[in-house]
Scaffold this motif. Sequence first.
Motif, PDB file in Angstrom:
ATOM      1  N   GLU B  99       0.855  -1.112   0.012  1.00 31.22           N
ATOM      2  CA  GLU B  99       0.073   0.083   0.038  1.00 31.22           C
ATOM      3  C   GLU B  99       0.853   1.181  -0.002  1.00 31.22           C
ATOM      4  O   GLU B  99       0.585   2.205  -0.923  1.00 31.22           O
ATOM      5  CB  GLU B  99      -1.017   0.148   1.192  1.00 31.22           C
ATOM      6  CG  GLU B  99      -1.920  -1.074   1.169  1.00 31.22           C
ATOM      7  CD  GLU B  99      -2.661  -1.217  -0.066  1.00 31.22           C
ATOM      8  OE1 GLU B  99      -3.371  -0.242  -0.454  1.00 31.22           O
ATOM      9  OE2 GLU B  99      -2.875  -2.357  -0.583  1.00 31.22           O
ATOM     10  N   ASP B 103       1.023   3.664  -3.083  1.00 29.02           N
ATOM     11  CA  ASP B 103       0.486   5.123  -2.674  1.00 29.02           C
ATOM     12  C   ASP B 103       1.578   6.153  -3.452  1.00 29.02           C
ATOM     13  O   ASP B 103       1.176   7.313  -3.925  1.00 29.02           O
ATOM     14  CB  ASP B 103       0.088   5.089  -1.438  1.00 29.02           C
ATOM     15  CG  ASP B 103      -1.287   4.443  -1.134  1.00 29.02           C
ATOM     16  OD1 ASP B 103      -1.923   4.072  -2.013  1.00 29.02           O
ATOM     17  OD2 ASP B 103      -1.504   4.203   0.119  1.00 29.02           O
ATOM     18  N   ALA B 106       1.937   6.184  -6.969  1.00 30.95           N
ATOM     19  CA  ALA B 106       0.936   6.879  -7.722  1.00 30.95           C
ATOM     20  C   ALA B 106       0.710   8.192  -7.556  1.00 30.95           C
ATOM     21  O   ALA B 106       0.549   9.187  -8.384  1.00 30.95           O
ATOM     22  CB  ALA B 106      -0.302   6.203  -7.369  1.00 30.95           C
ATOM     23  N   SER B 107       1.012   8.777  -6.204  1.00 33.26           N
ATOM     24  CA  SER B 107       0.786  10.069  -5.937  1.00 33.26           C
ATOM     25  C   SER B 107       1.957  11.104  -6.520  1.00 33.26           C
ATOM     26  O   SER B 107       1.619  12.164  -6.795  1.00 33.26           O
ATOM     27  CB  SER B 107       0.757  10.535  -4.428  1.00 33.26           C
ATOM     28  OG  SER B 107       2.167   9.893  -3.697  1.00 33.26           O
ATOM     29  N   GLY B 504      -3.221  -1.756  -9.695  1.00 33.08           N
ATOM     30  CA  GLY B 504      -3.230  -1.171  -8.561  1.00 33.08           C
ATOM     31  C   GLY B 504      -2.997   0.399  -8.781  1.00 33.08           C
ATOM     32  O   GLY B 504      -3.615   1.433  -8.165  1.00 33.08           O
ATOM     33  N   LEU B 505      -1.999   0.572  -9.700  1.00 36.72           N
ATOM     34  CA  LEU B 505      -1.380   2.040  -9.995  1.00 36.72           C
ATOM     35  C   LEU B 505      -2.769   2.749 -10.562  1.00 36.72           C
ATOM     36  O   LEU B 505      -2.827   4.032 -10.437  1.00 36.72           O
ATOM     37  CB  LEU B 505      -0.187   1.930 -10.800  1.00 36.72           C
ATOM     38  CG  LEU B 505       1.106   1.554 -10.210  1.00 36.72           C
ATOM     39  CD1 LEU B 505       2.112   1.558 -11.003  1.00 36.72           C
ATOM     40  CD2 LEU B 505       1.260   2.815  -9.070  1.00 36.72           C
ATOM     41  N   ARG B 508      -5.303   3.739  -8.438  1.00 35.50           N
ATOM     42  CA  ARG B 508      -4.978   5.112  -7.841  1.00 35.50           C
ATOM     43  C   ARG B 508      -4.927   6.312  -8.558  1.00 35.50           C
ATOM     44  O   ARG B 508      -4.748   7.544  -8.128  1.00 35.50           O
ATOM     45  CB  ARG B 508      -3.507   4.822  -6.969  1.00 35.50           C
ATOM     46  CG  ARG B 508      -3.667   3.903  -5.823  1.00 35.50           C
ATOM     47  CD  ARG B 508      -2.266   3.346  -5.479  1.00 35.50           C
ATOM     48  NE  ARG B 508      -2.453   2.599  -4.096  1.00 35.50           N
ATOM     49  CZ  ARG B 508      -2.749   1.277  -3.996  1.00 35.50           C
ATOM     50  NH1 ARG B 508      -2.975   1.063  -5.248  1.00 35.50           N
ATOM     51  NH2 ARG B 508      -2.770   0.874  -2.918  1.00 35.50           N
TER      52      ARG B 508
END
Lengths: 476, 712
Positions: B99, B103, B106-107, B504-505, B508
Motif C-alpha cells: 500500500e 500510494d 501513484a501520488s 493498483g496504480l 490510484r
Amino acid sequence: MRLVVVGNGMAGARLVEEVRARDPRMPITVFGAERSRPYNRVLLSNVLAGTARPDQVRLVTPGWYAEHDVTAVLGTEIVAVDRDAKEVVAADGRREPYDALVLATGSEAVVPPIPGVERALAFRTLDDCRAILAAAATARRAVVVGGGLLGVEAARGLAGRGLPVTLLHLADHLMDRQLDPEAGQVLGQTLAGLGVRIKTGVTVVEVLGGAGNRPAGVRLADGEIVDGELVVLACGVRPVTGLAAASGLKVGRGIVVDDELRTSDPAIRAIGECAEHDGTVYGLVAPAWEQAAVVADLITGYRTGSRYRGSRPVTRLKAKSVELAAMGETHVDETTDSGAEVVRFSHRARGTYHKLVIRDDRLVGAILVGETPVVGTLTQLFDRGGRPLPGDRAGLLFPGVTGPPVADSPVRMPDSARVCRCNDVTKGRIRACWESGARDVEAVAAVTRATTGCGTCREAVEGVIGWLREQEGATA
Amino acid sequence: MAKPLGTTIGSMPITSHPTTEHVKAGTATHCPYCALQCGMIVAADEADGVVRNVSITPRRDIPANAGGLCQKGWTAGELLTNGERLTTPLVDGRPATWEEALDHAASRIAAIRAEHGPDAVAVFGGGGLTNEKAYLLGKFARVAVGTSQIDYNGRFCMSSAAAASIRAFGMDRGMPFPITDLAEADAVLIAGGNMAETMPPFIRHLTLMRERGGGLIVADPRRTPTAAAADLHLQITPGTDLALALGLLHLAIAEGYVDDDYIAARTTGFDAVRTSVSAWWPERVERITGVPVALMRETVRLLGTARRAMVLTGRGVEQHAKGTDTVTAFINLALALGLPGTEGSGYACITGQGNGQGGREHGQKADQLPGYRRIDDPAARAHVASVWGVDPAALPGPGRSAYELLDALGTRDGPRALLLFGSNPLVSAPHVGRVIDRLASLDLLVVCDIVLSETAAAADVVLPTTQWAEETGTMTNLEGRVLLRRRSVAAPSGVRSDLAVLSGLAARLGHPRGFPDDPEEVFEELRRASAGGPADYSGITYERIAEEGGVFWPCPSEDHPGTPRPFLDRFATPDGRARFTPVAHRPPAEDIDEDYPLYLTTGRVLAQYQSGAQTRRIAPLTEAAPEAFVELHPDLAERIGVADGERLQVISRRGSASGVARLNSTIRADTVFMPFHYAAEGRANLLTNTALDPISRMPEFKVCAVRLEKAA
C-alpha cells in the motif's frame, strides 16, 4: 547554383546521384556523348563472357532523371567551354550556363596507328561490346591485341564462349604494369589451360584484311601471321582532355586537379579517368567514385571540409576460373631494395603465386594469383595501410596453420575439454559418469544433460563412451 | 520425397535423439528465456506456500525444441527457490508495504503529471513481458497516465527487421512459416545469427536439414559455434553486411538465379533494385566486406540451385544504424530468388527475446496500438478507443523511441518520472554511462522486477513481481505461434504480478476499472482490441492454445485454424505484392581510425541471457560463464603484449569497460568481441554507439571503434 556535368559515364552519373542525394533541388544538367544511359563499364567483361546481358549493366533506371528532376542531354557532345560567360557549348550550338562545371569526360581506347587497324574492334564501350559479340558469332578464331587487365578479361571471355583465342602482348609477361614476371607467367599458364594461346614480347604491325570488310588476322613484327576473323584491341586507354585543353585548363597526362578536384579554373572541376590528381591518373572506378563523393560534398556545401587525398587502387581480375588480385608495390625485389620485406609462395603446378611486399611492418603491395581465402583480408590490410602486421607472416597467407591444435579424438582430448557446449559438460564429467555406471549416451544424458541442447555433440559423446569402453576392455 | 508441409505442425517430434530423463508429473509450460520458448514440464514440491525441489524436463510436443533444452532452460528453476528474489517493496531503499509503495508511486506520478503534463511520465517495457502485460502496459500509459512516452527494449532487439518486413511484406511476423520448415530446406543463409549459443535447440532443425544434404551458410565476423558448423562461413568485416547482401544479389542476377516468373507475379519494384545493385559487383564488395568473391559465388550457387531455401537474419546485421536497409537488402535477395511466400522457403527474422514477437504487437511500442496497428492511423485509433471506452482524440500520438526516451529523461523537455517493467537498461542500453546520468536526474524511478537488478538498485520505488512459473500468460514465439505459459508453482508471499501492479496504480490514478489483474480477462480484451489488425488474435483462446499446442496469428475467428504461412497467396500489402526497395551500403556510424583502431562487436554467450539479471543469479550458469571477457586474435594480443587470462581495458569515445583477455585465432584481427551480459566495469554497453537507424530507431550496438589497453 546551377551544376553542369559533362560526361555521363560511371564518374559523371555517380556525381549526379551523389549531388541529388545531398541536395534535392539544385538544378543539374548532364551531357552524355553516348546515347545510352550510363552503364557499369566494370561489367563489360562479364557481358563479353556471357555472364551478364547488356541490359543488366545499366546504372540508372529509365525514369530516374525525370523522377529526380535532372536534365539529361544524351547523344550530345560538348565542344567548347566559354569560361568568361560560364557556359558550355554543345555540338548543336546549344549553350548551357553553369555556376559549377564538372568534367567527367573519361578516357578513350588507344588505337595503334598501324595499317588495317580500322578492321579491328576496340574494347571500351557497350557498343564495342555488342560489335565484338556480333563478330564473335561468326568468327572461327579471335585475336586480342594487348595483355593488360582488359585484354586478359576479353581473351578469357571469348575463350569461354568456345572461340579459339590468341592473346598478343608487347611486354615479356602479361599485365606487366601490375604483375612481376613470375606472376605474369603463372597467369599465362592458367589462361593457357583455359584455351587462350599466348604470345608475349610481340609487336603487331598490321591488321590483315579478309572477306568483306572483316579482318583475316594480324602480322607481327617478325613477319609471323596470327589468324583471326575477329581482332580485338585492348591497347590501353588515354584520358579525354581535348575539351579541357581547348578551354585553356592545365592539362598534364590528365586534367590537373587539386584535393578539391578543382582544375586551374576554380569554377571547373574534373573527376574520374580524365583527371590527374597528385601526378596520378586512375583507370579504375573506385577512385572516380571517391572523387565524385568529395565533389558532391563541396558543391552542395554538405561537407565543406571534404578532400580527396588519393586512392590505393586494387586490381581485381574478373575472369571465370582465374583468380587474381594485385595492389600497390608489386615489382619490388628485396635483393635490390633493402627496405622491403617480401613474402612469397609459389606453386606453379596449381596456378598459385602469392607475393606480399611489406615495409615498416605494413603491407604496401601484394599479388595473389590463384584462389585464396585471404584475398579479402589482405585487400583490407592494404586499404587500411596503417595496421601493423603480425610477426608471423606465414599466417597472413595461410591462416589457421599456426593456430592451436584441435583435439579431435577422445584420446588426445584433455579431461577439461568441453564436449557438450549447451550444457557445459566436459570429457571429465562423462568419464566420471562412466565410472559410476552410465554405459550409453542416454544414461550419460540423464545425469549430465549432454546432447540435450543443440544435439550436435552426440557423436562426440558416443566417441568418448566408446573410447572408455575400449580402455576398460584393454585393462580388464 | 518431401512430405507434405503442414502435417508437422503442432505436436510432431523432430528429433530422433530423445532424452531419457524421467518426466515427473507437472505443469506443461514454456521456458522463461529466449524466443524459441522451449516447451518444458515444471514440477515442484510445495509445503506451507514454500516451493522446493523444482524439476524441469523438456517437452517433446513443442516443435521448437522437441525434447531439447539448453543449460539455461534446465536450470531455470533455480531462481524460483535460491533466495535471490525480491519479496518486499522498497521505497527509497527501505522496505515498505505494498500500500505504501503503490500510494507513493501513484501520488508522485499524479503530482508530476499535474505540474508538467502527462508526457512528463514515461513508461518503459520489455520484450520478455507476456502479451497480456505488454497490452495492459500500453493501455496503462495511454489511458491511465495519458502519456505518449512509452517504448520498450524490443527497440534494441528486432525493430530493424520488423521495419524492413513491414516495408517489404506489409506485415512483420518474424518467421512467417513453421520452424519445422527449416529441416526441409536445401539451403539456409543465416546473416548475423549465432543460434548454437543463443538458442541451442534451434540447431536441431538445421542438423536435420544438413542430414538431408542441405547447405548452411553463416555470415558473422566471428567463427562462432554456428559459423564453425556451417558449410560456408562468410567472415565479414563488422558493419558491412549491407554491402554483402548487395553483392550477393548482384551475383544472383549475373549468374541467372533470379526467378523472373515469381518477380512478375508477386512483387513490385525489382527494376530499380536490379539497376541499383549493378553498382555492387562482387570484387567491390569483397574489398568492403573482406569476404572473398569465390565464397560469395558459392553462397549464391547454394541458394540459387536449392529447391527450397531460406534467408534468416539475426541481431548481427540488424543492430546497426542502417539495420533496416540491411535487412531490406537480404529480403531483396530472398525476393529475387523467389523465396518469400513460397511453401518451404522464405525470409525470416530470428527473434531474440522470449516474447519479442508478441511484445512488438500489442502496444508497448511508441508508435503502435494493439494488433500491430499504427497509432497515427485514424481507423486504428477509433477501433482501439472503442474497446477501451475512451474518445479517440484522447489517445496520445507517437512518442520517443527507446534510446531517445532514455536520453531525454530528466532533461528540460523530457520526462521526469519513469516506470520500468521487464528491462534492465543500466546494463542493456547503449552508451550506458549516459543512461546512468539520465536515470539519476529523474524525479521518480519506479522499477518492477523479480530481483534487484542494476536498474532496480537505482530506483526510488522497487516493486517485487512474480516470475514466469508463478503466473499465467501467453507468449508469441519466434514463429508467430501464440503459446500458453502456465502458472506451475506458487509465488512467494509478498510479490504481486505486473498486471496487479498496473491495476493498483491505475486505480490510484482514477481508473478503478479497465485494468484487470487476471491474465485471461486481459487476454479476452486483447483479442477484441487486436481484431481486424495485422496481428489479429481474436480467434485465439487459452483453451485452443492448450489443445492445439499453440496457434499461429493472424487468427480472426474461433473457427479459423490460424495461419502458419501467411504469405502463401498474397503479401499483406495493399496490392498483395511484396515490395522491392533499393538500398545502398554506407560505412558504420563510427569507423575505425588511428585513435580507435579496432572494431568492437557485442553479443551473447550460451550460459547467460540478456542483461544477466536472471542468469547471473544462477550458480551453474555463473560457473560456466563467470565474467566479462574480451575475445581477441593472438596477433593483436602479441602487439599489445597481453596474454590469455590477463585483464584488458576496452576504450571507446563513450567510455571504458574491462574484461579478461580470451585469445582466439578465429576472430578477425581487426575486431574484438565482448558479451553484453555483465555488470559494473564489465558492461560492454559502456562502449557502444547510440547512432540510430533512421527508420527503426535501432542503436548501433554491433559495431563501434575502440582501442585496447592492458589494465593497470
